[in-house]
Design a protein around this motif. Structure first.
Motif, PDB file in Angstrom:
ATOM      1  N   ILE A  58      -7.131  -0.351   1.597  1.00  0.00           N
ATOM      2  CA  ILE A  58      -7.279   0.937   0.920  1.00  0.00           C
ATOM      3  C   ILE A  58      -5.882   1.495   0.644  1.00  0.00           C
ATOM      4  CG2 ILE A  58      -9.467   1.319   2.131  1.00  0.00           C
ATOM      5  CD1 ILE A  58      -8.067   3.725   3.520  1.00  0.00           C
ATOM      6  N   ARG A  59      -5.679   1.996  -0.589  1.00  0.00           N
ATOM      7  CA  ARG A  59      -4.358   2.466  -1.016  1.00  0.00           C
ATOM      8  C   ARG A  59      -4.520   3.539  -2.085  1.00  0.00           C
ATOM      9  NH1 ARG A  59      -1.463  -1.853  -4.063  1.00  0.00           N
ATOM     10  NH2 ARG A  59      -3.480  -2.007  -5.103  1.00  0.00           N
ATOM     11  N   HIS A  60      -3.515   4.386  -2.207  1.00  0.00           N
ATOM     12  CA  HIS A  60      -3.417   5.244  -3.385  1.00  0.00           C
ATOM     13  C   HIS A  60      -3.024   4.373  -4.575  1.00  0.00           C
ATOM     14  CE1 HIS A  60      -3.680   9.349  -1.704  1.00  0.00           C
ATOM     15  NE2 HIS A  60      -3.114   8.829  -0.626  1.00  0.00           N
ATOM     16  N   ARG A  61      -3.343   4.846  -5.747  1.00  0.00           N
ATOM     17  CA  ARG A  61      -2.871   4.169  -6.964  1.00  0.00           C
ATOM     18  C   ARG A  61      -1.413   4.570  -7.191  1.00  0.00           C
ATOM     19  NH1 ARG A  61      -6.026   4.096 -12.712  1.00  0.00           N
ATOM     20  NH2 ARG A  61      -7.747   3.961 -11.209  1.00  0.00           N
ATOM     21  N   LEU A  62      -0.539   3.593  -7.269  1.00  0.00           N
ATOM     22  CA  LEU A  62       0.878   3.873  -7.466  1.00  0.00           C
ATOM     23  C   LEU A  62       1.498   2.735  -8.262  1.00  0.00           C
ATOM     24  CD1 LEU A  62       3.066   5.995  -6.619  1.00  0.00           C
ATOM     25  CD2 LEU A  62       3.729   4.384  -4.829  1.00  0.00           C
ATOM     26  N   LYS A  63       2.148   3.089  -9.352  1.00  0.00           N
ATOM     27  CA  LYS A  63       2.791   2.085 -10.186  1.00  0.00           C
ATOM     28  C   LYS A  63       4.183   2.557 -10.565  1.00  0.00           C
ATOM     29  CE  LYS A  63       0.451  -0.289 -13.183  1.00  0.00           C
ATOM     30  NZ  LYS A  63       0.298  -1.534 -12.426  1.00  0.00           N
ATOM     31  N   LYS A  64       5.075   1.600 -10.704  1.00  0.00           N
ATOM     32  CA  LYS A  64       6.431   1.921 -11.151  1.00  0.00           C
ATOM     33  C   LYS A  64       6.464   2.141 -12.664  1.00  0.00           C
ATOM     34  CE  LYS A  64       9.162  -0.637  -7.697  1.00  0.00           C
ATOM     35  NZ  LYS A  64      10.119  -1.758  -7.530  1.00  0.00           N
ATOM     36  N   LYS A  65       7.339   3.019 -13.083  1.00  0.00           N
ATOM     37  CA  LYS A  65       7.575   3.155 -14.518  1.00  0.00           C
ATOM     38  C   LYS A  65       8.199   1.876 -15.063  1.00  0.00           C
ATOM     39  CE  LYS A  65       8.107   8.188 -14.821  1.00  0.00           C
ATOM     40  NZ  LYS A  65       9.025   9.327 -15.132  1.00  0.00           N
ATOM     41  N   ASN A  66       9.039   1.249 -14.214  1.00  0.00           N
ATOM     42  CA  ASN A  66       9.683  -0.002 -14.607  1.00  0.00           C
ATOM     43  C   ASN A  66       9.528  -0.998 -13.459  1.00  0.00           C
ATOM     44  OD1 ASN A  66      11.217  -2.115 -15.527  1.00  0.00           O
ATOM     45  ND2 ASN A  66      13.149  -0.967 -15.629  1.00  0.00           N
ATOM     46  N   PRO A  67       8.468  -1.808 -13.480  1.00  0.00           N
ATOM     47  CA  PRO A  67       8.221  -2.754 -12.378  1.00  0.00           C
ATOM     48  C   PRO A  67       9.338  -3.767 -12.177  1.00  0.00           C
ATOM     49  CG  PRO A  67       6.279  -2.523 -13.760  1.00  0.00           C
ATOM     50  CD  PRO A  67       7.405  -1.857 -14.490  1.00  0.00           C
ATOM     51  N   SER A  68      10.136  -4.003 -13.214  1.00  0.00           N
ATOM     52  CA  SER A  68      11.215  -4.986 -13.099  1.00  0.00           C
ATOM     53  C   SER A  68      12.456  -4.425 -12.411  1.00  0.00           C
ATOM     54  CB  SER A  68      11.598  -5.506 -14.497  1.00  0.00           C
ATOM     55  OG  SER A  68      10.487  -6.137 -15.107  1.00  0.00           O
ATOM     56  N   LYS A 116       5.618  -8.574 -13.971  1.00  0.00           N
ATOM     57  CA  LYS A 116       4.686  -9.568 -14.510  1.00  0.00           C
ATOM     58  C   LYS A 116       5.218 -10.976 -14.262  1.00  0.00           C
ATOM     59  CE  LYS A 116       2.557  -6.821 -18.187  1.00  0.00           C
ATOM     60  NZ  LYS A 116       2.320  -6.717 -19.667  1.00  0.00           N
ATOM     61  N   GLY A 117       4.297 -11.873 -13.961  1.00  0.00           N
ATOM     62  CA  GLY A 117       4.680 -13.252 -13.703  1.00  0.00           C
ATOM     63  C   GLY A 117       4.930 -13.554 -12.240  1.00  0.00           C
ATOM     64  N   THR A 118       4.943 -12.509 -11.392  1.00  0.00           N
ATOM     65  CA  THR A 118       5.170 -12.721  -9.961  1.00  0.00           C
ATOM     66  C   THR A 118       3.912 -13.303  -9.309  1.00  0.00           C
ATOM     67  OG1 THR A 118       6.692 -10.839  -9.883  1.00  0.00           O
ATOM     68  CG2 THR A 118       5.779 -11.601  -7.782  1.00  0.00           C
ATOM     69  N   ASP A 119       4.102 -14.270  -8.446  1.00  0.00           N
ATOM     70  CA  ASP A 119       3.009 -14.774  -7.623  1.00  0.00           C
ATOM     71  C   ASP A 119       2.802 -13.748  -6.504  1.00  0.00           C
ATOM     72  OD1 ASP A 119       1.351 -16.008  -5.755  1.00  0.00           O
ATOM     73  OD2 ASP A 119       2.193 -18.005  -6.107  1.00  0.00           O
ATOM     74  N   GLU A 120       1.889 -12.808  -6.732  1.00  0.00           N
ATOM     75  CA  GLU A 120       1.758 -11.670  -5.829  1.00  0.00           C
ATOM     76  C   GLU A 120       1.399 -12.093  -4.411  1.00  0.00           C
ATOM     77  OE1 GLU A 120      -1.346  -8.054  -5.497  1.00  0.00           O
ATOM     78  OE2 GLU A 120       0.019  -7.896  -7.223  1.00  0.00           O
ATOM     79  N   LYS A 121       0.483 -13.017  -4.276  1.00  0.00           N
ATOM     80  CA  LYS A 121       0.065 -13.437  -2.934  1.00  0.00           C
ATOM     81  C   LYS A 121       1.245 -14.027  -2.160  1.00  0.00           C
ATOM     82  CE  LYS A 121      -3.641 -15.847  -0.523  1.00  0.00           C
ATOM     83  NZ  LYS A 121      -4.912 -16.596  -0.662  1.00  0.00           N
ATOM     84  N   LYS A 122       2.034 -14.822  -2.816  1.00  0.00           N
ATOM     85  CA  LYS A 122       3.207 -15.422  -2.181  1.00  0.00           C
ATOM     86  C   LYS A 122       4.230 -14.356  -1.833  1.00  0.00           C
ATOM     87  CE  LYS A 122       6.873 -18.835  -2.960  1.00  0.00           C
ATOM     88  NZ  LYS A 122       7.463 -19.800  -3.944  1.00  0.00           N
ATOM     89  N   ALA A 123       4.451 -13.408  -2.753  1.00  0.00           N
ATOM     90  CA  ALA A 123       5.440 -12.352  -2.525  1.00  0.00           C
ATOM     91  C   ALA A 123       5.028 -11.460  -1.351  1.00  0.00           C
ATOM     92  CB  ALA A 123       5.603 -11.515  -3.792  1.00  0.00           C
ATOM     93  N   LEU A 124       3.753 -11.140  -1.270  1.00  0.00           N
ATOM     94  CA  LEU A 124       3.261 -10.313  -0.168  1.00  0.00           C
ATOM     95  C   LEU A 124       3.385 -11.041   1.165  1.00  0.00           C
ATOM     96  CD1 LEU A 124       0.090  -8.732  -1.824  1.00  0.00           C
ATOM     97  CD2 LEU A 124       2.258  -7.597  -1.325  1.00  0.00           C
ATOM     98  N   ASN A 125       3.116 -12.326   1.137  1.00  0.00           N
ATOM     99  CA  ASN A 125       3.231 -13.126   2.361  1.00  0.00           C
ATOM    100  C   ASN A 125       4.690 -13.173   2.828  1.00  0.00           C
ATOM    101  OD1 ASN A 125       1.583 -14.796   4.206  1.00  0.00           O
ATOM    102  ND2 ASN A 125       3.009 -16.404   3.607  1.00  0.00           N
ATOM    103  N   GLU A 126       5.619 -13.221   1.879  1.00  0.00           N
ATOM    104  CA  GLU A 126       7.039 -13.238   2.238  1.00  0.00           C
ATOM    105  C   GLU A 126       7.460 -11.933   2.902  1.00  0.00           C
ATOM    106  OE1 GLU A 126       9.078 -14.134  -1.370  1.00  0.00           O
ATOM    107  OE2 GLU A 126       8.658 -16.297  -1.275  1.00  0.00           O
TER     108      GLU A 126
END
Length: 808
Positions: A265-275, A482-492
């Protein structure tokens, strides 16, 4: 053919009935209209509320809450307390409208309509209410909401009954819509009602907070909330992350994959510039503090809650988490506001961090914190007991008040802790072993003796967010390019934390009575439980040595010294719990295949032995016996100062009872040492790796109690009392139905061995009181079923020292 004709006749009748119904505009022409998410009307003549329904079979969120509470921590019906949240929808059937709650626990996440239907029809739904259509206009209908709003949706009467506080029922004749908090907004519709409950046989908890036992009135709030759009992306739950999770069963899942799905469970939060490494948020998370909070508490709470921005900065956000004071014209129940409520009760109690969450996805819609106002006073009381600060008996000014400084530091941590729950985090009870790595632990004040041997409070509580908190927020809220392997990044993220030695262990593993984890405890300190226990005992002894009339101000009755004494005499109780868990303890983690965490590891025998030695120190007469100079200071309570539960239990009537204080303090560690689950682990671990065994533990306790040299004076009385307490726990374990056969056999043999020793001791002893003590023990051994641990005096309430419980 007949059935078909009957069906057509039914449709015709319904059509005629609806055709005869008045229009909404006709019925409501004299009513006050409130436009918003669901428009509604109020009839000032009858006090009725009518809802205009224009959205059928469209899901929305329904939440009930308690706006004006009872004021009893024990009963638990608090101001601004959230109730249940449910996804619901209106369904129209001819002249009736049903409020359906679909079953969110079982789903089919697929585009196949037939597959969705198969799951939907396999499990029950709930109809929460049925409404009669009062008027029709175009595609809208009007229903009378009054009875729906004037019902006990919060389960208040059941709560009173279950707490044995009387037989009360809702009295509709004394209940009505509460208009000042009945409002409408574009995304949410809010209703409130004053509910009055009448009855009799009020219990003590209820009697202490209501103006009349005949009746009490609370205010119940109902919220209809528009569900968020589908732009939120759920994050798959990881048990190592420190997040709260939602779960459901997806029956469209391939057989080779798990049926149960879990998401954080999380709040919705996004960066203006994810990069960007650091970016502002598209929409920051903003929390609002109750504007009824006084100073200096207000400033402390604002500062503590704001600590979370440090964690969001570590996750790559700039000013993504903000804390402000609630505007005067804002309603704390409005779904648009994340709020920190300051709540008053008649007794100190827990604080809570709750949230309104979309059950479909786990998205947090509203963070909702409840902070109990009396708990800061407990921290002030503890500091007063430690410092004995009133040299001249005069009140200290705020700038030079070390007790207030400590209490406010605690409030900052409390504010951060409860907000942490509302942004998605569970407790991390291993943080105190990790240099205070998380504000999501329960912190006991870290107190030490300075180089001059005086008590030092300067490091009592932390003043910042912890390293583990930064890891959790990074895992939960990082917005990847975009293009990030999210599962791998979170595991790291988690792998790096593990490599740094950061620990995460949560609620069930931290409980002490039968708990096994050696590093996760409530209210403990330090990376070595036994070493810190020694420090705590030194601080406790220093405070007792200094205890005097200087612990109260001028004009305060001497009897009030008992209230200051209670938390000091029992100052070691929580660190003692941490020590207890080393005995029969096993280290483990929430390991998953591929990480490098400890899976399971029995606590070494020598560490367990050190813990046992420390536990036995806690039941020594030297620790348990209060000195004469303190006992003489505390008279019976004067007129106007009634006894209460924050005092020591007594067996002496009105006079202060040091023996009962020692009884409770001795029974407390015994409850850990003789717990049937710990006993079973001791037997198992002994068999597996020659660890400390149950027989060794029991024999050591007997050696340090029954077989220890006889003392004199009050210590002698405490010594014999402690031995009888030990016997109670041993006898109870020997016949405990939940204990294993081997545990009961070892306990039973220990009883027989002790009996033989007592019989021999009796033959050589000449002291009358000691002979009576031995005889009584022998008589008790004949009927072990009469050994009732619960008959022993309990410790006065301890937790919450100033912390919370997530409902949990």
């Amino acid at each position: 053919m007949k059935k078909y004709l009957l069906f057509l006749f039914f449709i015709f009748c319904v059509h005629c009935l609806l055709a005869q119904m008045p229009s909404i505009s006709e019925v409501t022409k004299d009513f006050k209209k409130y436009e918003g998410f669901f428009s509604f009307y109020f009839d000032e003549k009858t006090g009725a509320v009518y809802l205009e329904i224009d959205k059928f079979d469209t899901e929305f969120l329904y939440v009930n809450s308690l706006t004006a509470g009872l004021g009893s921590n024990d009963i638990g019906l608090d101001r601004n307390q959230l109730g249940d949240e449910r996804i619901v929808y209106f369904n129209r059937v001819a002249s009736k409208v049903l409020l359906f709650q679909p079953n969110q626990k079982y789903r089919a996440i697929t585009s196949d309509k037939a597959e969705q239907r198969a799951v939907r029809e396999s499990f029950a739904q709930s109809v929460l209410y049925g409404f009669d259509v009062e008027a029709v206009e175009n595609n809208k209908v009007l229903v009378d909401m009054t009875e729906f709003l004037l019902r006990d949706a919060h389960g208040i009467a059941d709560r009173i009954k279950n707490m044995r506080q009387g037989a009360y029922h809702l009295d509709i004749s004394r209940s009505a819509i509460y208009l000042p908090r009945t409002k409408n907004f574009p995304q949410n519709t809010e209703f409130e009602a004053t509910l009055t409950f009448t009855g009799a046989e009020a219990g003590n908890y209820l009697r202490s907070v209501v103006p009349s036992e005949e009746a009490f009135s609370l205010r119940l709030h109902h919220s209809f909330i528009q569900l968020p759009d589908n732009e939120y992306v759920p994050r798959e739950y990881d048990p190592r992350s420190g997040f709260i999770n939602i779960s459901y069963y997806d029956y469209s899942t391939p057989v080779s994959e798990p049926l149960e799905k879990k998401f954080a469970i999380r709040h919705r939060l996004k960066k203006k510039n994810p990069s960007a490494k650091v970016s502002e948020a598209v929409k920051p998370i903003v929390y609002y503090l109750d504007n009824g909070t006084p100073e200096p508490i207000r400033t402390a709470l604002l500062e503590g809650a704001s600590w979370w921005n440090q964690a969001f900065e570590a996750a790559g956000y700039k000013d993504a988490f903000q804390v402000k004071l609630l505007p005067e014209d804002a309603d704390p129940m409005d779904i648009r506001y994340n709020v920190i409520n300051w709540v008053h009760r008649s007794t100190r109690g827990w604080s809570y961090g709750s949230s309104v969450t979309d059950p479909r996805t786990g998205e947090i819609i509203k963070g909702h914190v409840t902070l109990g106002s009396l708990r800061v006073r407990q921290d002030y009381l503890i500091a007063t007991g430690l410092l004995a600060p009133f040299e001249n008996g005069e009140k200290l000014d705020e700038k030079n008040d070390p007790m207030l400084k400590m209490a406010l530091h605690r409030l900052k941590q409390l504010s951060a802790h409860e907000v942490g729950h509302t942004i998605g985090l569970v407790h991390n009870y291993a943080a105190s072993m990790n240099n205070r790595a998380s504000v999501m632990d329960y912190p006991h004040p870290t107190v030490s003796l300075d180089k001059n041997g005086n008590i030092d409070l300067s490091n009592a509580y932390t003043s910042e967010i912890g390293e583990w908190d930064k890891v959790s927020i990074t895992w939960g809220y990082q917005d990847f390019p975009k293009g990030t392997d999210e599962k791998k990044a979170l595991n790291e993220v988690l792998d790096k934390a593990i490599a740094k030695g950061l620990l995460f262990i949560s609620d069930v593993d931290a409980r002490a009575t039968g708990g096994a984890h050696p590093k996760a405890h409530l209210w403990d300190n330090g990376d070595n439980a036994v070493k810190e226990f020694s420090n705590v005992l030194k601080v406790r002894q220093k405070a007792l040595d200094n205890f005097s009339v200087k612990n109260i101000r001028n004009g305060v009755p001497y009897a009030v010294l008992e209230e200051v004494l209670v938390p000091i005499y029992n100052y070691h109780r929580y660190q003692l719990e941490a020590v207890a868990k080393l005995i029969g303890g096993m280290n483990y983690s929430y390991a998953i295949r591929g990480d490098k965490q400890v899976v399971t590891e029995i606590v070494p025998k020598e560490v367990q032995q050190q813990a046992l030695d420390a536990m036995l120190q806690a039941i020594s007469p030297e620790i348990l016996t209060l000195p004469e100079n303190i006992i003489k200071l505390i008279p019976p309570r004067p007129q106007g100062y009634s006894p209460h539960r924050e005092l020591f239990s007594k067996r002496t009537g009105l006079t202060f009872d040091p023996m009962s204080a020692a009884e409770a303090a001795a029974s407390f560690p015994m409850s850990f040492l003789f717990h049937h689950e710990r006993a079973a682990r001791l037997v198992e671990f002994k068999a597996r790796n020659n660890s400390l065994g149950l027989e060794e533990v029991i024999n050591t306790i007997i050696e340090k109690t029954w077989k220890s040299p006889r003392l004199s004076g009050l210590q002698r009385s405490v010594q014999m009392q402690t031995e009888q307490i030990m016997l109670t726990h041993l006898l109870a374990l020997s016949i405990n139905e939940n204990a294993s056969m081997l545990v009961k056999s070892i306990a039973n043999q220990a009883v027989k061995n002790l009996k033989t020793w007592i019989e021999a001791k009796k033959a050589e002893s000449k002291e009358t009181d000691y002979l009576a003590h031995l005889d009584y023990a022998l008589d008790r051994m004949k009927t072990p079923e009469r050994a009732k641990v619960e008959s022993e005096k309990p410790l006065p309430p301890g937790a919450p020292i100033g912390m919370c419980s997530l409902e949990e």
